[in-house]
Motif scaffolding. Structure first.
Motif, PDB file in Angstrom:
ATOM      1  N   PRO A  21       0.839  -1.196   0.000  1.00 38.09           N
ATOM      2  CA  PRO A  21       0.000   0.000   0.000  1.00 38.09           C
ATOM      3  C   PRO A  21       0.876   1.250   0.000  1.00 38.09           C
ATOM      4  O   PRO A  21       1.936   1.271   0.616  1.00 38.09           O
ATOM      5  N   THR A  22       0.437   2.274  -0.731  1.00 38.24           N
ATOM      6  CA  THR A  22       1.238   3.495  -0.816  1.00 38.24           C
ATOM      7  C   THR A  22       0.565   4.682  -0.156  1.00 38.24           C
ATOM      8  O   THR A  22       1.185   5.714  -0.002  1.00 38.24           O
ATOM      9  N   ASP A  23      -0.697   4.568   0.227  1.00 41.92           N
ATOM     10  CA  ASP A  23      -1.344   5.694   0.889  1.00 41.92           C
ATOM     11  C   ASP A  23      -0.701   5.908   2.245  1.00 41.92           C
ATOM     12  O   ASP A  23      -0.603   4.995   3.063  1.00 41.92           O
ATOM     13  N   VAL A  24      -0.250   7.120   2.468  1.00 43.46           N
ATOM     14  CA  VAL A  24       0.425   7.448   3.711  1.00 43.46           C
ATOM     15  C   VAL A  24      -0.589   7.475   4.849  1.00 43.46           C
ATOM     16  O   VAL A  24      -1.746   7.849   4.665  1.00 43.46           O
ATOM     17  N   ALA A  25      -0.167   7.043   6.031  1.00 40.87           N
ATOM     18  CA  ALA A  25      -1.006   7.077   7.231  1.00 40.87           C
ATOM     19  C   ALA A  25      -0.151   7.614   8.371  1.00 40.87           C
ATOM     20  O   ALA A  25       1.065   7.431   8.386  1.00 40.87           O
ATOM     21  N   VAL A  26      -0.791   8.293   9.337  1.00 38.06           N
ATOM     22  CA  VAL A  26      -0.045   8.885  10.443  1.00 38.06           C
ATOM     23  C   VAL A  26      -0.820   8.746  11.745  1.00 38.06           C
ATOM     24  O   VAL A  26      -2.053   8.729  11.742  1.00 38.06           O
TER      25      VAL A  26
ATOM     26  N   GLY B 252       7.005  12.324  -1.970  1.00 37.90           N
ATOM     27  CA  GLY B 252       7.519  11.375  -2.948  1.00 37.90           C
ATOM     28  C   GLY B 252       6.422  10.596  -3.644  1.00 37.90           C
ATOM     29  O   GLY B 252       6.692   9.790  -4.516  1.00 37.90           O
ATOM     30  N   ASP B 253       5.166  10.826  -3.263  1.00 35.53           N
ATOM     31  CA  ASP B 253       4.055  10.078  -3.843  1.00 35.53           C
ATOM     32  C   ASP B 253       2.907  11.024  -4.185  1.00 35.53           C
ATOM     33  O   ASP B 253       1.824  10.940  -3.624  1.00 35.53           O
ATOM     34  N   SER B 254       3.177  11.958  -5.065  1.00 34.99           N
ATOM     35  CA  SER B 254       2.159  12.884  -5.582  1.00 34.99           C
ATOM     36  C   SER B 254       1.514  13.740  -4.506  1.00 34.99           C
ATOM     37  O   SER B 254       0.344  14.086  -4.585  1.00 34.99           O
TER      38      SER B 254
ATOM     39  N   GLY C 252       3.374   4.943   2.212  1.00 38.75           N
ATOM     40  CA  GLY C 252       3.957   6.053   1.481  1.00 38.75           C
ATOM     41  C   GLY C 252       5.394   5.756   1.098  1.00 38.75           C
ATOM     42  O   GLY C 252       5.957   4.728   1.448  1.00 38.75           O
ATOM     43  N   VAL C 253       5.982   6.695   0.355  1.00 41.38           N
ATOM     44  CA  VAL C 253       7.346   6.500  -0.122  1.00 41.38           C
ATOM     45  C   VAL C 253       8.291   7.609   0.311  1.00 41.38           C
ATOM     46  O   VAL C 253       9.485   7.485   0.141  1.00 41.38           O
ATOM     47  N   GLY C 254       7.789   8.699   0.872  1.00 42.98           N
ATOM     48  CA  GLY C 254       8.627   9.787   1.363  1.00 42.98           C
ATOM     49  C   GLY C 254       9.398  10.494   0.250  1.00 42.98           C
ATOM     50  O   GLY C 254       9.338  10.075  -0.888  1.00 42.98           O
ATOM     51  N   PRO C 255      10.076  11.552   0.578  1.00 45.56           N
ATOM     52  CA  PRO C 255      10.202  12.155   1.900  1.00 45.56           C
ATOM     53  C   PRO C 255       8.891  12.790   2.354  1.00 45.56           C
ATOM     54  O   PRO C 255       8.036  13.128   1.538  1.00 45.56           O
TER      55      PRO C 255
END
Length: 117
Positions: A17-22, A96-98, A50-53
């Motif tokens: 998965p690439t959706d960033v979570a926090v 790093g991911d749109s 996610g892929v950062g930064p």
């Protein structure tokens, strides 16, 4: 088949998965202080996927945010015989991911009491 897809080159694992979570720790913060000003311990973020930064943007309803663009922050609040409360919010952007974003929040309650009365 469990989580494996057949592709042109044979069987492949699905993409992560690439959706960033926090998330933020601590989840809630409550304290009583008698000196009229208070600096909290660190609130820390935990980012997954996610892929950062990543970029960080902290805001608070009723006080100053220290290090508003860091992965951790503290609050500086003041007021004699008052209550300071609000919501500490964090927005993380995965540059790093749109520029995908994720948000988290935690409640803060600080009571300034006069214990000498």
């Amino acid at each position: 088949m469990l989580g494996i897809a057949k592709g042109a080159g044979g069987y492949q694992s699905p993409a992560p998965p690439t959706d960033v979570a926090v998330s933020i720790t601590p989840q809630d913060f409550n304290v009583a202080s008698s000196n009229g000003s208070y600096t909290t311990p660190f609130f820390k973020s935990s980012v997954s996927n996610g892929v950062g930064p990543f970029t960080y943007a902290w805001t608070f309803d009723d006080g100053e945010v220290m290090s508003p663009s860091s992965d951790k922050t503290r609050l500086v609040v003041s007021g004699y015989n008052t209550i300071v409360q609000g919501v500490l919010r964090l927005t993380v952007t995965d540059t790093g991911d749109s520029n995908k974003t994720a948000t988290a929040s935690t409640s803060v309650f600080i009571s300034f009491e006069n214990f000498n009365l």
